[in-house]
Enzyme design. Sequence first.
Site, PDB file in Angstrom:
ATOM      1  CG  ASP A  95      39.197  47.617  88.972  1.00 39.35           C
ATOM      2  OD1 ASP A  95      38.964  48.828  89.095  1.00 39.35           O
ATOM      3  OD2 ASP A  95      39.221  46.837  89.930  1.00 39.35           O
ATOM      4  CG  ASP A 268      44.237  41.907  89.597  1.00 43.95           C
ATOM      5  OD1 ASP A 268      43.632  42.282  90.610  1.00 43.95           O
ATOM      6  OD2 ASP A 268      43.654  41.397  88.613  1.00 43.95           O
ATOM      7  CB  CYS A 306      63.227  35.225 100.777  1.00 46.85           C
ATOM      8  SG  CYS A 306      62.279  36.700 100.300  1.00 46.85           S
ATOM      9  CB  CYS A 308      61.880  40.340 100.622  1.00 47.08           C
ATOM     10  SG  CYS A 308      61.369  39.551 102.170  1.00 47.08           S
ATOM     11  CB  CYS A 311      63.736  37.179 104.131  1.00 48.97           C
ATOM     12  SG  CYS A 311      62.091  36.415 104.085  1.00 48.97           S
ATOM     13  CG  HIS A 337      58.015  37.021 102.657  1.00 47.52           C
ATOM     14  ND1 HIS A 337      59.222  36.514 102.246  1.00 47.52           N
ATOM     15  CD2 HIS A 337      57.121  35.984 102.611  1.00 47.52           C
ATOM     16  CE1 HIS A 337      59.089  35.223 101.971  1.00 47.52           C
ATOM     17  NE2 HIS A 337      57.830  34.877 102.192  1.00 47.52           N
TER      18      HIS A 337
END
Length: 375
Positions: A95, A268, A306, A308, A311, A337
């Site tokens: 940015d 974002d 999940c 990830c 998890c 997560h």
Amino acid sequence: MVAPVRFELLAVDSGSAARSGLLHTPHGTVETPIFMPVGTQATVKGVVPDLLRAAGSRMLLANTYHLALRPGEAAVEQLGGLHRFMAWDGPILTDSGGFQVFSMSDRVTLSERGVAFRSHLDGSLLDLTPERAIAIQEALGSDVAMVLDHCPALPAEKAAIAEATDRTVRWARRCKEARSRPDQAVFGIVQGGAHADLRGECAERLVEIGFDGYAIGGVSVGESPEEIRKALDVSTPHLPSDQARYLMGVGRPQDVLDAIAAGVDMFDCVLPTRNGRNATCLTMQGTVRMRNAAHKTDPRPIEEGCDCLACSRFSRGYIRHLFLADEMLGPILASVHNLAFLHRLVSRAREAIRAGRYVQFRAETLEALGPSSVK
């Protein structure tokens, strides 16, 4: 000259403006819609690049203002550019510092020339003109650079918003004239508050100048979801269909789903990692507060199904223990997560768009998420 970043439209939903495509960049191609984690100071807080990849991250965002102050763009350039500096080989968007005009207004002196910041670190002066914003981003070497814009604090009188919008267009033109890297894209930013005429005019003027993509700004400064949707509805129709559209600073799942329906490709937000550091996890059944006593002996993962790291290997009871013991692994696992949750959400949105059933997918997902359930 071949465009440094090219958007390829693959599918448009049959019942909405939602679309799926590919964003081709010098550091690889990513599928859209895409959520970009925020690495303000060349790092996504607490999450190393390998974990980002495993969670589904493909493109990151870094902050021009903060990196110009520390360590300075010259140091980043000498260390091989932003990609090597932060050990991320995928696309990066930077940015421009325009949001800090809003968020650090007590440290800002604004003029037609640009913005003078008093550093939040040591009080030193950072003189950020449109030309300087582009020069910093070129030294950093990101794939996508943003123009310097004037993001006004809201609420404000329409005349003040119109003045900021006009300045945004003038600064955008100066940014384009200042660019020199053929391998870096520059995106314009649409401002205009909640005023349809200002946003429409701003978008059309930016398109006339000509950029590699377009962002919708000024929608993460305290507006209601209804105001965000209105800003999207009056902005996206004025933007080219063959170029990427980026909604800045929005990451609440419900808002992401609304924006995708309006035809936005990129997002974002600090929400997944900020919430993670504060023991708050996103799930399809609502928000889970990991410090709650109900999780003390809970053997379940944060979210069933999940895959990830958090998890697949750890229980709610263990992650709660980490937070209560003030162990840094707790915020890391919760952040991983939350990132995986948002990446999975946009991945499923892409699948639904390609199948022509995004409207149904969005309705079902919003119903599952509920208004604001906390567990």
